[in-house]
Design a protein around this motif. Structure first.
Motif, PDB file in Angstrom:
ATOM      1  N   PRO A   1     101.366  68.760  16.165  1.00 13.02           N
ATOM      2  CA  PRO A   1     102.266  67.700  16.652  1.00 13.02           C
ATOM      3  C   PRO A   1     101.504  66.549  17.316  1.00 13.02           C
ATOM      4  N   ALA A   2     100.274  66.792  17.719  1.00 11.43           N
ATOM      5  CA  ALA A   2      99.482  65.720  18.328  1.00 11.43           C
ATOM      6  C   ALA A   2      98.947  64.744  17.284  1.00 11.43           C
ATOM      7  N   ASN A   3      99.147  65.055  16.006  1.00 12.03           N
ATOM      8  CA  ASN A   3      98.674  64.187  14.917  1.00 12.03           C
ATOM      9  C   ASN A   3      99.810  63.893  13.951  1.00 12.03           C
ATOM     10  N   PRO A   4     100.847  63.184  14.407  1.00  9.18           N
ATOM     11  CA  PRO A   4     102.006  62.933  13.541  1.00  9.18           C
ATOM     12  C   PRO A   4     101.620  62.091  12.323  1.00  9.18           C
ATOM     13  N   GLY A   5     102.043  62.548  11.142  1.00 10.72           N
ATOM     14  CA  GLY A   5     101.741  61.820   9.909  1.00 10.72           C
ATOM     15  C   GLY A   5     100.319  61.981   9.431  1.00 10.72           C
ATOM     16  N   GLY A   6      99.533  62.834  10.100  1.00 10.10           N
ATOM     17  CA  GLY A   6      98.136  63.024   9.725  1.00 10.10           C
ATOM     18  C   GLY A   6      97.968  64.078   8.650  1.00 10.10           C
ATOM     19  N   TYR A   7      96.722  64.236   8.195  1.00 16.27           N
ATOM     20  CA  TYR A   7      96.424  65.166   7.104  1.00 16.27           C
ATOM     21  C   TYR A   7      95.175  65.983   7.413  1.00 16.27           C
ATOM     22  N   ILE A   8      95.134  67.169   6.781  1.00 23.35           N
ATOM     23  CA  ILE A   8      93.923  67.984   6.741  1.00 23.35           C
ATOM     24  C   ILE A   8      93.359  67.865   5.332  1.00 23.35           C
ATOM     25  N   LEU A   9      92.148  67.352   5.206  1.00 24.00           N
ATOM     26  CA  LEU A   9      91.496  67.199   3.907  1.00 24.00           C
ATOM     27  C   LEU A   9      90.375  68.226   3.789  1.00 24.00           C
ATOM     28  N   ARG A  10      90.172  68.705   2.583  1.00 20.19           N
ATOM     29  CA  ARG A  10      89.059  69.604   2.309  1.00 20.19           C
ATOM     30  C   ARG A  10      88.296  69.081   1.098  1.00 20.19           C
ATOM     31  N   VAL A  11      86.991  68.983   1.265  1.00 23.38           N
ATOM     32  CA  VAL A  11      86.108  68.568   0.164  1.00 23.38           C
ATOM     33  C   VAL A  11      85.084  69.682  -0.004  1.00 23.38           C
ATOM     34  N   ALA A  12      85.180  70.415  -1.104  1.00 27.05           N
ATOM     35  CA  ALA A  12      84.288  71.546  -1.370  1.00 27.05           C
ATOM     36  C   ALA A  12      83.271  71.138  -2.431  1.00 27.05           C
TER      37      ALA A  12
ATOM     38  N   ILE B   1      92.417  63.696   9.495  1.00 31.63           N
ATOM     39  CA  ILE B   1      92.599  62.245   9.582  1.00 31.63           C
ATOM     40  C   ILE B   1      93.969  61.934  10.167  1.00 31.63           C
ATOM     41  N   ALA B   2      94.049  60.791  10.807  1.00 30.51           N
ATOM     42  CA  ALA B   2      95.313  60.318  11.375  1.00 30.51           C
ATOM     43  C   ALA B   2      96.142  59.635  10.288  1.00 30.51           C
ATOM     44  N   ALA B   3      97.356  59.257  10.645  1.00 34.78           N
ATOM     45  CA  ALA B   3      98.260  58.622   9.682  1.00 34.78           C
ATOM     46  C   ALA B   3      97.696  57.310   9.155  1.00 34.78           C
ATOM     47  N   ASP B   4      96.847  56.633   9.952  1.00 38.11           N
ATOM     48  CA  ASP B   4      96.259  55.373   9.495  1.00 38.11           C
ATOM     49  C   ASP B   4      94.933  55.574   8.774  1.00 38.11           C
ATOM     50  N   GLY B   5      94.544  56.836   8.524  1.00 34.53           N
ATOM     51  CA  GLY B   5      93.372  57.122   7.712  1.00 34.53           C
ATOM     52  C   GLY B   5      92.076  57.291   8.461  1.00 34.53           C
ATOM     53  N   HIS B   6      92.031  57.015   9.755  1.00 32.52           N
ATOM     54  CA  HIS B   6      90.751  57.172  10.440  1.00 32.52           C
ATOM     55  C   HIS B   6      90.522  58.638  10.797  1.00 32.52           C
ATOM     56  N   LYS B   7      89.264  59.054  10.736  1.00 34.28           N
ATOM     57  CA  LYS B   7      88.905  60.457  10.929  1.00 34.28           C
ATOM     58  C   LYS B   7      88.956  60.823  12.407  1.00 34.28           C
ATOM     59  N   LEU B   8      89.648  61.923  12.691  1.00 33.52           N
ATOM     60  CA  LEU B   8      89.747  62.413  14.065  1.00 33.52           C
ATOM     61  C   LEU B   8      88.675  63.452  14.362  1.00 33.52           C
ATOM     62  N   SER B   9      88.412  64.333  13.400  1.00 34.59           N
ATOM     63  CA  SER B   9      87.408  65.380  13.606  1.00 34.59           C
ATOM     64  C   SER B   9      87.014  65.940  12.251  1.00 34.59           C
ATOM     65  N   HIS B  10      85.952  66.723  12.254  1.00 30.56           N
ATOM     66  CA  HIS B  10      85.518  67.355  11.008  1.00 30.56           C
ATOM     67  C   HIS B  10      84.644  68.562  11.330  1.00 30.56           C
ATOM     68  N   GLY B  11      84.490  69.413  10.341  1.00 25.62           N
ATOM     69  CA  GLY B  11      83.597  70.562  10.453  1.00 25.62           C
ATOM     70  C   GLY B  11      83.132  70.973   9.074  1.00 25.62           C
ATOM     71  N   PHE B  12      82.019  71.726   9.027  1.00 25.49           N
ATOM     72  CA  PHE B  12      81.482  72.178   7.745  1.00 25.49           C
ATOM     73  C   PHE B  12      81.510  73.699   7.689  1.00 25.49           C
ATOM     74  N   HIS B  13      81.821  74.219   6.494  1.00 19.91           N
ATOM     75  CA  HIS B  13      82.017  75.649   6.304  1.00 19.91           C
ATOM     76  C   HIS B  13      81.336  76.085   5.004  1.00 19.91           C
TER      77      HIS B  13
END
Length: 764
Positions: free
Chosen positions: A297-308, A369-381
Motif C-alpha cells: 500500500p505504500a507504493n500505490p500504482g507501482g509494479y514489481i519487475l523481474r529481469v532474469a 518501481i513507482a507509478a511514475d516509473g522511477h525505481k524505488l529499490s532493487h535486489g539481485f537473486h
C-alpha cells in the motif's frame, strides 16, 4: 600558477595512475591541491582551465577533466613500424577514422626486464596491450603517446587477402580484396606456389618480391574458403579483421562436458511466469521478463519487475578454456548469413537458452518501481526459473493490440502487466530525456543460396521498447549495486561530445537557421530540442545524421564517466552474458559482491579489468567494422548486374574527393567523384558538410535528395560508384565565400585528388 603544460602533464599522469581503479576524479579541486593554489588564485586557475577547455586541450566528463582525445590508460594496439631512430611505433588496433588519424605511440622497451624474464621483445606485426601516457609538446605527425607493453599477445602476421584465379599449367594470379591493399593491383603466383587453392578461392598470401617490371610475386599461405556464392562473403571480413571463428578443441570439450546446474545457492522462481521476447529468428534466448502490481500500500500504482538473465557464470569458469575463448572473442558477431558466437552452441543455444517449460539457472534482478516509473529499490537473486512462453516482438505486439481470445487468455494475463509497467517506465524515460535519434535500421534478408533477397526496415514496436527499458533498468541496478559494495567491475560509458564537435555542430545549425544553446552543462535533452524543431521538415534527416556524427563512441572502462546518450550517471552491461564478455564480468562481480556462490569474479581479476575493458572495446569496434563491410559487399553484389540503372538516394557525406550517397530502399553506400559533379572546382566546407562550387556557388550538402546512375560495382571491395543526374531538392543559394571569387584552375587538382580508388569509394 602552473603553466598549461604543467596542468596537461598532471592530468595525464593522474589518469594513468587511476587506470586500474573504478573510481577516480581529477577536477579543479584536485589540481589546486596538487599545485598548492589557494584563495584568489583559484579564480585564475578556473579561468585557465576554461581556456584550455575552449581550446579543446582538455574536455570535461561530468565534473572530471580529461586531456582531449586521451586514449585509455591501457589500449589494445598493433606494433606498426620503427622510426628513423630504430624505436618501435604502435597504433590503436581499432580506430574510428571519423576522429581523425589514429594517434602514434612511441614504445619504450625495458631491455633488462625482457632479458631476465625471457619474454620476447615486441616487433612490427605484433599486437599487445600497452600502457600509454601522453607526450606533451608533440609536433604534428610525431608520436603523441609514450607506451610500455603490458602483455604481448600471440603473434599473428598481417594477411593480404585475395581471390585466386588459376592459370593453365599451374600458378595463377591474386586479385586483392582487402580495402587497404586493393591498390596494389594483381599479384602473380608461380606454379607450385598456389598450395591447395582452387580457382575462385579466398586465400591469404605472402609477397615474395616486387620489382620495377612485371607483377609482384606471391605465394599462397592459406586457403581460407570458397567464394562461389554470396553466402561465403562474410569470410572476407572474418579474416581481414582477424576475428576468431573456429573454437579451439579444448573449449569444445569443456562445453560438451558441461551439465545442467543444480539448485545449490539458488532460489526457486519456477512458478513465476517469466517469458522471453526476442527477434523471430533468434536461436538463443538469454533474457526473460515478468511484471506484476506491487501489493504494498505504500507504493500505490507501482509494479514489481523481474529481469532474469541466463547464468553463464555457472558454466564458464574463470581461467578455463571457455573463458579464454570468450575473452579473446569479446562478443558475438552478427552477419546476414551467419553468426560467430562468443560461446559454443552447447552453452549459448542449449544450457543457457531460456527455453519454455525447461528449468534454467539465471541471475535475476527484482526491481520495485513507482507509478511514475522511477525505481524505488532493487535486489539481485540467483534463481532457477522456467520460461512460461517464447514470443517474437511481432507476436507480443499483435497479441496486445488484438482482442484476447480464450486461447490466449492465460498469456494475456502475463503480457498486460508487462505493457502497463512499460508505460510507467516510459514516463520516467521521457522525464530523463535520453538522446532520441530517429535513424531507422535496415536488415538484409538472404535467399536459400545466400544472395540478397530484400533489404527491409523492420517496424519499431512497443514490444522492442518494452524490452529495451527493462534491460536498461536492470543494467543501472547492476552498476548501482556494485558501486555500493565497492566491487570493481567494468562500466559501459559514453562520453559527451568534444568541444570541437559541439562547435562544428553549432556552426552547421547556424547555416540552416537554427541556434544551438550549448550552456554550461551539456545534456542529451539539448540535442532532442533541436531534433524536435526539425521533425517533419526537409532538414529532419540531415540534422539527425549530423547530430549522430557529433556523438562520441561508447566503450567499456573501469573509470566511470557516465552514459551521455542515455543520460545516466552509472551504467553497466548485465543483460547478455551469452554474447558479451563485459556482461559475464558484471555477473561474476555480482556473485562475488553478494556472496551468491563460489563462481564469482576472482579477486586477482581486479588488476586485469582495465586490460579486459580495452580489449573488449577494441573487439566491439572490430565486430562493427566487419558487420558493416559485409553488408556493403552483399549489397554491392546484389546491384552488380544493374550497371546503368538510376536510383534515388541522399547525400550521406562530403569530402574534398567527392560525395557519398546512400540509396533509398537498399541503403547501399556509394561514391560520386568530385570530377564528375560538373565544370567547376568544388571545395569542401566541413562546417556545412558540403561541397561548394568556387565559380558557381552550387552546393551539394549532406542530406540532399539526389538521383544517381550506377557506373561501377565492385562486390568484393563492397564499392559502388555513381554519377549524379540531378538533385530533387531545391539548389542551395550561392555561398558568401564563392561570391566574387575567380574560378579555380582545374589543373591544380590531379586525378589522385579527385578520383579515389574503388576500395575507398564506399566508405565515409
Amino acid at each position: 600558477m602552473p603553466s598549461r603544460a604543467d596542468i596537461l602533464a598532471f592530468i595525464a599522469r593522474e589518469r594513468e595512475a587511476l587506470g586500474g581503479k573504478a573510481h577516480g576524479k581529477i577536477g579543479k579541486r584536485e589540481i589546486a591541491r596538487a599545485f598548492n593554489i589557494r584563495g584568489a588564485d583559484k579564480i585564475a586557475l578556473k579561468r585557465l582551465l576554461k581556456d584550455l577547455e575552449s581550446e579543446g586541450a582538455i574536455e570535461r566528463r561530468r565534473k572530471t577533466l580529461h586531456k582531449q582525445g586521451l586514449l585509455p590508460a591501457i589500449v589494445l594496439a598493433d606494433v606498426t613500424a620503427r622510426d628513423r631512430d630504430g624505436d618501435l611505433l604502435a597504433a590503436p588496433a581499432e580506430w574510428d577514422i571519423a576522429q581523425g588519424p589514429a594517434p602514434k605511440i612511441l614504445l619504450t622497451i625495458r631491455a633488462r626486464t625482457n632479458s631476465r624474464s625471457g619474454a620476447p621483445a615486441p616487433a612490427p606485426g605484433d599486437r599487445a596491450l600497452i600502457r600509454v601516457e601522453p607526450l606533451p609538446g608533440a609536433e604534428p605527425g610525431e608520436p603523441t603517446y609514450a607506451g610500455r607493453v603490458v602483455k604481448l599477445l600471440p603473434r599473428s602476421k598481417a594477411q593480404l587477402l585475395g581471390i585466386f584465379r588459376a592459370s593453365m599449367g599451374g600458378g595463377g594470379r591474386i586479385v586483392p580484396i582487402d580495402k587497404k591493399n586493393v591498390n596494389r593491383g594483381e599479384l602473380s603466383v608461380g606454379p607450385g606456389d598456389e598450395g591447395a587453392a582452387g580457382d575462385g578461392d579466398l586465400v591469404s598470401v605472402e609477397i615474395l618480391r616486387t620489382g620495377r617490371l612485371g607483377l609482384p610475386a606471391a605465394k599462397v599461405r592459406e586457403r581460407l574458403g570458397a567464394l562461389d556464392n554470396e553466402k561465403a562473403i562474410s569470410l572476407i571480413a572474418l579474416h581481414s579483421h582477424r576475428i576468431p571463428h573456429v573454437f579451439r578443441p579444448d573449449a569444445l570439450v569443456e562445453a560438451e562436458r558441461a551439465r545442467p546446474d543444480s539448485m545449490a545457492h539458488r532460489e526457486d522462481w519456477r512458478a513465476i511466469q517469466l517469458l522471453t521476447i526476442d527477434p523471430a529468428d533468434a536461436k538463443d534466448h538469454d533474457d526473460a521478463v515478468h511484471a506484476e502490481r506491487d501489493p504494498d500500500p505504500a507504493n500505490p500504482g507501482g509494479y514489481i519487475l523481474r529481469v532474469a538473465i541466463a547464468d553463464v557464470a555457472a558454466y564458464v569458469t574463470p581461467g578455463g578454456a571457455l573463458d579464454s575463448e570468450a575473452r579473446e572473442r569479446g562478443n558475438s558477431v552478427y552477419f546476414p548469413d551467419r553468426v560467430v558466437p562468443m560461446l559454443p552452441e552447447r552453452i549459448s543455444n542449449d544450457l543457457c537458452s531460456l527455453r519454455p517449460n525447461e528449468d534454467r539457472p539465471a541471475l535475476a534482478a527484482k526491481l520495485i518501481i513507482a507509478a511514475d516509473g522511477h525505481k524505488l529499490s532493487h535486489g539481485f537473486h540467483r534463481v532457477m526459473m522456467r520460461s512460461a512462453a517464447k514470443l517474437s516482438y511481432t507476436q507480443a505486439q499483435t497479441l496486445i493490440d488484438a482482442a484476447p481470445g480464450a486461447a490466449t487468455e492465460s498469456l494475456m494475463s502475463v503480457l498486460v502487466p508487462l505493457y502497463e509497467a512499460y508505460a510507467a517506465l516510459k514516463t520516467a524515460r521521457d522525464k530523463r530525456g535520453p538522446l532520441d535519434l530517429d535513424l531507422p535500421e535496415r536488415k538484409i534478408l538472404l535467399d536459400d543460396k545466400g544472395a540478397v533477397k530484400a533489404v527491409v526496415t523492420p517496424p519499431r514496436l512497443d514490444s522492442h521498447r518494452l524490452i529495451e527499458e527493462f534491460m536498461i533498468l536492470a543494467n543501472v541496478a547492476a552498476a548501482e549495486t556494485l558501486e555500493a559494495k565497492q566491487q570493481a567491475f567494468i562500466y559501459r560509458v559514453h562520453d559527451e561530445p568534444s568541444i570541437e564537435k559541439i562547435n562544428n555542430l553549432a556552426e552547421f545549425l547556424a547555416s540552416i537557421g537554427l541556434k544551438f544553446n550549448k550552456g554550461q552543462v551539456l545534456r542529451a535533452a539539448q540535442f532532442n530540442g533541436i531534433l524536435g524543431r526539425v521533425k517533419g521538415t526537409d532538414n529532419e534527416h540531415l540534422v539527425n545524421e549530423v547530430v549522430l556524427r557529433t556523438q562520441a563512441q561508447a566503450e567499456y572502462a573501469v573509470d566511470n564517466y557516465g552514459h551521455f546518450g542515455l543520460n545516466l550517471r552509472r551504467y553497466a552491461h548485465f543483460t547478455s552474458p551469452i554474447r558479451r564478455y563485459a556482461d559475464l564480468i558484471v555477473h561474476r562481480a555480482l556473485i562475488l559482491a553478494l556472496n551468491l556462490g563460489p563462481d564469482g569474479l576472482p579477486v586477482s581479476a581486479n588488476k586485469e579489468l582495465a586490460e579486459i575493458a580495452a580489449a573488449i572495446s577494441a573487439a566491439e569496434r572490430r565486430a562493427m567494422a566487419a558487420e558493416r563491410e559485409t553488408s556493403d559487399r552483399l549489397i554491392a553484389a546484389h546491384l552488380a548486374d544493374q550497371i546503368g540503372a538510376t536510383f534515388e538516394g541522399r547525400i550521406s557525406g562530403a569530402s574534398s574527393a567527392g560525395l557519398f550517397v546512400k540509396l533509398d530502399g537498399t541503403g547501399a553506400d556509394g561514391f560520386i567523384p568530385a570530377a564528375m559533379l560538373g565544370d567547376d572546382y568544388f571545395r569542401h566546407d566541413a562546417a556545412r558538410h558540403a561541397l561548394i562550387g568556387s565559380r558557381t556557388g552550387q552546393m551539394h550538402r549532406l542530406g540532399d535528395v539526389v538521383t544517381v546512375r550506377l557506373v561501377e560495382a565492385a562486390p568484393l571491395a563492397g564499392a559502388l560508384r555513381f554519377e549524379l543526374l540531378k538533385e530533387s531538392t531545391p539548389r542551395h543559394t550561392r555561398s558568401k565565400a564563392a561570391k566574387g571569387q575567380r574560378s579555380a584552375r582545374r589543373g591544380k587538382l590531379g586525378v589522385s585528388d579527385t578520383l579515389p580508388s574503388r576500395a575507398k569509394a564506399s566508405k565515409r
